[in-house]
Motif scaffolding. Structure first.
Motif, mmCIF file in Angstrom:
data_model
loop_
_atom_site.group_PDB
_atom_site.id
_atom_site.type_symbol
_atom_site.label_atom_id
_atom_site.label_comp_id
_atom_site.label_asym_id
_atom_site.label_seq_id
_atom_site.Cartn_x
_atom_site.Cartn_y
_atom_site.Cartn_z
ATOM 1 N N THR A 109 0.819 -1.186 0.000
ATOM 2 C CA THR A 109 0.000 0.000 0.000
ATOM 3 C C THR A 109 0.854 1.237 0.000
ATOM 4 O OG1 THR A 109 -0.147 0.183 2.369
ATOM 5 C CG2 THR A 109 -1.775 -1.181 1.295
ATOM 6 N N ARG A 164 -2.097 6.121 8.267
ATOM 7 C CA ARG A 164 -3.285 6.754 8.819
ATOM 8 C C ARG A 164 -3.267 6.619 10.334
ATOM 9 N NH1 ARG A 164 -5.690 3.623 4.679
ATOM 10 N NH2 ARG A 164 -6.528 2.183 6.230
ATOM 11 N N TRP A 208 -11.302 9.352 6.312
ATOM 12 C CA TRP A 208 -10.156 8.701 6.947
ATOM 13 C C TRP A 208 -9.461 7.744 5.984
ATOM 14 C CZ3 TRP A 208 -9.720 3.399 8.455
ATOM 15 C CH2 TRP A 208 -8.620 3.112 9.263
ATOM 16 N N LEU A 209 -10.234 7.094 5.116
ATOM 17 C CA LEU A 209 -9.640 6.191 4.129
ATOM 18 C C LEU A 209 -8.857 6.937 3.046
ATOM 19 C CD1 LEU A 209 -12.490 3.568 3.561
ATOM 20 C CD2 LEU A 209 -10.294 3.183 4.689
ATOM 21 N N GLY A 210 -9.084 8.233 2.941
ATOM 22 C CA GLY A 210 -8.305 9.008 1.981
ATOM 23 C C GLY A 210 -9.109 9.693 0.890
ATOM 24 N N GLY A 245 -6.535 1.982 1.265
ATOM 25 C CA GLY A 245 -7.038 3.337 1.288
ATOM 26 C C GLY A 245 -7.490 3.785 -0.081
#
Length: 247
Positions: free
Chosen positions: A117, A122, A146-148, A246
């Motif tokens: 990844t 994060r 939050w995941l992007g 993400g």
């Protein structure tokens, strides 16, 4: 690939589970070593540290943090599968001495996504409590951010398509009904995502019907269940992948 028998402590259904293998930075496929015969534990509360385990690559002896193996039973229970500690020998190797050099301390899980990844770690997700449907949509929006995903927005009026959240390359739906999400709802989101050339992500408060789960697995649609703390829980492989990589 190592497989172990797993009995659901909720419905007593028997399963056979094999942990997914991920590539170590050295290139060797690596999977958490499962503890055969150890009972599975139902996941009733999510904690970041519990979602990761330390795994040793058999090829290069590197220690890294990998997702804790879990199994979603058709009864709706999410089961955590016990693993052997990284320094424990496999049963067939129990008498063989360990000649490898001692490793350095593993990094904290929040700072090591899966090795393939990208780059920016994060922090731990900070959920918001859910007290109603609007809170559920807001919690899902926080999680996607939050995941992007950037500039996650909620339409002022919910469109007929059922889309609750949008971002660049993303459409998401949040089902706040008391009944499990239906096959039709999953298919509608998937088709909307195809039409928009976007990633579709589904959140549900009550889980998913079995046929809805099967269709999402077949088309690679990430499914999450929201608990009342506002913490989304991945319930299929596509969701696990999204959490790992993400946006």
């Amino acid at each position: 690939m190592e497989a172990v028998p797993v009995r659901c402590p909720v419905c007593s259904r028997d399963h056979t589970y094999a942990a997914p293998a991920y590539p170590c930075p050295c290139g060797a496929p690596t999977a958490p070593p499962l503890r055969s015969g150890a009972p599975a534990v139902r996941v009733t509360h999510r904690a970041w540290n519990d979602d990761w385990v330390t795994v040793r690559c058999a090829s290069c002896d590197r220690r890294d943090q990998w997702p804790q193996p879990e199994l979603c039973c058709p009864c709706g229970a999410v089961l955590r599968i016990p693993v052997r500690p990284a320094d424990a020998a496999a049963p067939s190797d129990a008498t063989a001495p360990d000649t490898t050099a001692p490793p350095g301390p593993p990094a904290a899980p929040a700072h090591i996504p899966l090795p393939r990844t990208a780059a920016h770690p994060r922090p731990a997700f900070r959920p918001m409590a859910i007290r109603g449907g609007h809170d559920a949509v807001s919690a899902a929006g926080l999680y996607l951010t939050w995941l992007g995903y950037r500039d996650v927005v909620q339409p002022g009026t919910r469109p007929a398509s059922g889309i609750d959240l949008r971002a660049d390359g993303l459409v998401a739906q949040v089902d706040t009904a008391a009944a499990p999400t239906s096959l039709r709802a999953v298919e509608c989101l998937w088709l909307n995502a195809l039409g928009a050339a976007a990633t579709g992500v589904f959140f549900s408060l009550a889980g998913y019907a079995a046929d809805a789960r099967a269709r999402a697995d077949g088309v690679g649609l990430p499914l999450f269940v929201l608990d009342l703390t506002g913490t989304p829980q991945p319930v299929n492989g596509a969701a696990d992948e999204l959490v790992s990589t993400g946006a």
